[in-house]
Design a protein around this motif. Structure first.
Motif, short mmCIF file in Angstrom:
data_model
loop_
_atom_site.label_atom_id
_atom_site.label_comp_id
_atom_site.label_asym_id
_atom_site.label_seq_id
_atom_site.Cartn_x
_atom_site.Cartn_y
_atom_site.Cartn_z
N ARG A 48 4.35 -56.44 110.59
CA ARG A 48 4.06 -57.55 109.84
C ARG A 48 4.56 -57.48 108.53
NH1 ARG A 48 -1.92 -60.34 109.79
NH2 ARG A 48 -1.31 -60.21 112.19
N GLU A 49 5.27 -58.56 108.16
CA GLU A 49 5.78 -58.83 106.80
C GLU A 49 4.96 -59.76 106.10
OE1 GLU A 49 9.83 -59.87 106.98
OE2 GLU A 49 10.54 -58.01 107.70
N GLN A 50 4.69 -59.15 104.59
CA GLN A 50 3.91 -60.04 103.68
C GLN A 50 4.11 -59.78 102.42
OE1 GLN A 50 -0.14 -59.46 106.04
NE2 GLN A 50 -0.44 -58.76 103.94
N PRO A 51 3.81 -60.75 101.64
CA PRO A 51 4.10 -60.47 100.27
C PRO A 51 3.54 -59.18 99.59
CG PRO A 51 3.28 -62.53 100.40
CD PRO A 51 3.33 -62.13 101.84
N LEU A 52 4.02 -58.44 98.77
CA LEU A 52 3.37 -57.23 98.13
C LEU A 52 4.07 -57.29 96.65
CD1 LEU A 52 1.67 -54.61 97.90
CD2 LEU A 52 3.63 -53.51 98.52
N GLY A 53 2.93 -58.18 95.68
CA GLY A 53 3.43 -58.25 94.40
C GLY A 53 4.87 -59.55 94.41
N GLU A 54 5.97 -58.99 94.07
CA GLU A 54 7.22 -60.02 94.00
C GLU A 54 8.01 -59.81 95.10
OE1 GLU A 54 8.86 -60.79 90.46
OE2 GLU A 54 6.93 -60.90 89.29
N ILE A 55 7.72 -58.85 96.24
CA ILE A 55 8.69 -58.68 97.36
C ILE A 55 7.90 -59.11 98.62
CG2 ILE A 55 9.71 -56.78 95.90
CD1 ILE A 55 8.18 -54.85 97.64
N THR A 56 8.87 -58.80 99.67
CA THR A 56 8.27 -58.89 100.85
C THR A 56 8.49 -57.61 101.53
OG1 THR A 56 9.14 -61.08 101.29
CG2 THR A 56 8.58 -60.02 103.26
N TYR A 57 6.97 -57.24 102.03
CA TYR A 57 7.01 -55.52 102.45
C TYR A 57 6.74 -55.74 103.96
CZ TYR A 57 5.21 -50.79 102.09
OH TYR A 57 5.29 -49.44 102.50
N SER A 58 7.34 -54.68 104.56
CA SER A 58 7.19 -54.57 106.00
C SER A 58 6.12 -53.55 106.16
CB SER A 58 8.68 -54.20 106.78
OG SER A 58 9.48 -55.26 106.53
N TYR A 59 4.79 -53.96 106.90
CA TYR A 59 3.90 -53.12 107.24
C TYR A 59 3.74 -52.85 108.71
CZ TYR A 59 1.63 -54.93 102.80
OH TYR A 59 1.27 -55.09 101.57
N PRO A 60 3.92 -51.51 108.99
CA PRO A 60 3.21 -51.16 110.31
C PRO A 60 1.83 -51.91 110.56
CG PRO A 60 4.31 -49.53 109.27
CD PRO A 60 4.06 -50.27 108.41
N LEU A 61 1.77 -52.35 111.86
CA LEU A 61 0.34 -52.81 112.38
C LEU A 61 -0.24 -52.23 113.34
CD1 LEU A 61 -1.84 -55.32 111.68
CD2 LEU A 61 -0.13 -56.61 113.50
#
Length: 180
Positions: free
Chosen positions: A126-139
């Motif tokens: 799942r990609e979501q914002p982390l600060g000013e970047i888009t971060y790819s999180y394993p779900l």
């Protein structure tokens, strides 16, 4: 000396070992046996598609907890696990992941900074914002989740009670305190 005292001592030792083995893990034995412990978090983060459906055991420190219609989504900074399956305190991490729990978890209890251990299948990325970047999180779908008690071993005890007279300089907490 009485006859049979050795067998009583042996029975007590066996009971302690067997009784302790049942309490040895915060995650059920069934889920632990099915978990693929060879999957490294770095690999999971780089190629989560390869591991979809595989059960993993992960832990870390909670960053945020949000209740959504699909369940409770917990953002976690990954940390290596120790022998008790508890996240190791310190700055070692290989990134962040998301754990989706199918029920309601109170964000006041599952609060920022608490340690947690999660077991369940990888369900994607799942990609979501982390600060000013888009971060790819394993779900991960959290089939089981364990919230650890707040750590207390970070207390500073410079010397044993009564001063350090007669004690070597290395005789400091945690050497004289409880072992965790």
């Amino acid at each position: 000396m009485r006859r049979g005292s050795g067998s009583v001592a042996a029975m007590i030792i066996v009971c302690i070992v067997i009784g302790g083995a049942g309490c040895a893990s915060v995650i059920s034995q069934d889920l632990l046996q099915r978990a693929d412990r060879t999957i490294r978090f770095q690999d999971l983060r780089e190629q989560p598609g390869l591991y979809e459906g595989k059960i993993v055991l992960l832990g870390g420190m909670i960053v945020s907890t949000k209740n959504q219609p699909a369940g409770t989504l917990i953002e976690i900074v990954q940390k290596p696990l120790d022998f008790e399956k508890r996240p190791i305190s310190g700055d070692t991490t290989f990134g962040r992941f998301l754990a989706l729990y199918d029920g309601y978890l109170d964000p006041a209890i599952y609060a920022e900074g608490r340690d947690v251990t999660v077991a369940g299948p990888v369900i994607g990325l799942r990609e979501q914002p982390l600060g000013e970047i888009t971060y790819s999180y394993p779900l991960v779908r959290a089939q089981e989740i364990h919230l650890w008690a707040v750590r207390t071993e970070d207390r500073a005890y410079p010397y044993p009670p009564g001063g350090w007279w007669g004690y070597p300089p290395w005789w400091r907490y945690p050497y004289w305190g409880p072992w965790y």
